[in-house]
Design a protein around this motif. Structure first.
Motif, short mmCIF file in Angstrom:
data_model
loop_
_atom_site.label_atom_id
_atom_site.label_comp_id
_atom_site.label_asym_id
_atom_site.label_seq_id
_atom_site.Cartn_x
_atom_site.Cartn_y
_atom_site.Cartn_z
N GLU A 1 -18.42 34.47 -2.95
CA GLU A 1 -19.87 34.36 -2.89
C GLU A 1 -20.26 33.45 -1.74
N VAL A 2 -21.32 33.83 -1.01
CA VAL A 2 -21.87 32.97 0.04
C VAL A 2 -23.38 32.86 -0.19
N LEU A 3 -23.86 31.65 -0.30
CA LEU A 3 -25.29 31.40 -0.50
C LEU A 3 -25.84 30.63 0.69
N SER A 38 -17.79 30.22 -1.99
CA SER A 38 -16.66 30.00 -2.90
C SER A 38 -15.82 31.27 -2.96
N LEU A 39 -14.54 31.09 -3.20
CA LEU A 39 -13.63 32.22 -3.36
C LEU A 39 -12.69 31.91 -4.51
N GLY A 87 -4.12 25.31 6.20
CA GLY A 87 -3.88 25.30 7.63
C GLY A 87 -4.93 26.09 8.39
N TYR A 88 -5.31 27.25 7.85
CA TYR A 88 -6.32 28.07 8.53
C TYR A 88 -7.69 27.40 8.51
N LEU A 89 -8.14 26.93 7.36
CA LEU A 89 -9.47 26.35 7.25
C LEU A 89 -9.58 25.04 8.03
N CYS A 145 -14.66 33.50 7.06
CA CYS A 145 -13.56 32.70 6.50
C CYS A 145 -13.05 33.31 5.21
N LEU A 146 -13.97 33.71 4.33
CA LEU A 146 -13.56 34.31 3.06
C LEU A 146 -12.80 35.61 3.29
N LYS A 147 -13.30 36.45 4.19
CA LYS A 147 -12.64 37.73 4.44
C LYS A 147 -11.26 37.52 5.06
N THR A 148 -11.14 36.56 5.96
CA THR A 148 -9.85 36.29 6.59
C THR A 148 -8.84 35.81 5.57
#
Length: 270
Positions: free
Chosen positions: A134-136, A193-194, A212-214, A247-250
């Protein structure tokens, strides 16, 4: 407007296919699966409405048969228009044993004076895999509508074998909350959030790769927590909805959704 959507999947050999779909306006569903031989079915949830309007009531149901794998995508940002009262949505997901479901909708954009509440209920059987995001956003930032909406309330609850495992309760009422304070938004305008649940996943290795990615992304703040069931909950704060959604999709693309055991030597790199 009252609208309904019902998706049912089934499995033939190793492929997941759309067994049945029922929609009422403004909803529609399109099969956008690129590899027709793959196990995973990819569907796009579309809407002829420009967004959620005052008085709208949405009912969404997704049923996955045993061993099915489904990714449900959305067409565009979900806009919550100015309202005199409110709008509601209920989404229910039923996952049979060994099924996998991924849902990362586009960011939600609440316009000034909008009021929206949603309840998401997910039932998982044994051996399932779930990716839920979810992205708000703060609203139409370029229009000066930063946190000008009335309220946004989202409850997400996950049951595993009829036992409540996760319950998320997100409530934002800008007029009554100091969103800049510690423990709130702290100067950020967007949040995401994921949730990842998979009893076969290698959580420590996955967590290290995600961290590491984030850590390489600029302008965001993040935290990763272990869940009661094998899995992770990731929270992000930022200034741009598109960045958080990316970011969530990656991260999701690199999360194993297999329901079979993974070798312990597998290393995950994002």
């Amino acid at each position: 407007m009252k609208a309904e959507l019902h998706i049912q999947t089934a499995r033939r050999d190793t492929r997941t296919y759309l067994k049945k779909t029922y929609v009422t306006p403004p909803f529609n569903v399109a099969d956008i699966t690129e590899d027709k031989r793959a196990n995973q079915l990819t569907l796009m949830l579309m809407s002829s409405s420009p967004g959620v309007l005052d008085g709208d009531e949405y009912q969404l149901q997704v049923d996955l048969a045993e061993g099915c794998s489904l990714e449900l995508q959305t067409q565009s940002y979900q806009r919550l228009f100015t309202m005199k009262q409110s709008a509601t949505q209920q989404m229910r997901v039923q996952m049979a044993a060994g099924s996998a479901f991924c849902f990362l909708p586009h960011p939600v954009v609440p316009h000034a004076q909008s009021s929206f509440s949603t309840v998401n209920t997910i039932h998982m059987a044994d051996g399932c895999s779930l990716i839920w995001g979810e992205v708000l956003t703060c609203g139409r930032k370029l229009n000066g509508e930063v946190f000008q909406f009335s309220n946004y309330h989202a409850i997400t609850q996950v049951f595993i074998n009829q036992r409540l495992c996760i319950r998320e309760n997100l409530l934002i009422e800008p007029a009554t909350m100091n969103l800049k304070s510690i423990g709130q938004m702290e100067g950020f305008t967007h949040q995401a959030s994921l949730l990842y649940l998979n009893e076969q996943g290698l959580v420590p290795a996955i967590r290290e790769a995600i961290t590491g990615y984030l850590s390489q992304q600029t302008g965001i703040l993040f935290g990763i927590s272990a869940t009661p069931a094998p899995g992770l909950l990731i929270r992000l704060l930022g200034q741009q909805g598109e960045q958080l959604h990316t970011c969530l999709k990656t991260v999701a693309r690199h999360l194993p959704q297999t329901t079979k055991s993974q070798p312990e030597s597998v290393a995950y790199v994002i």
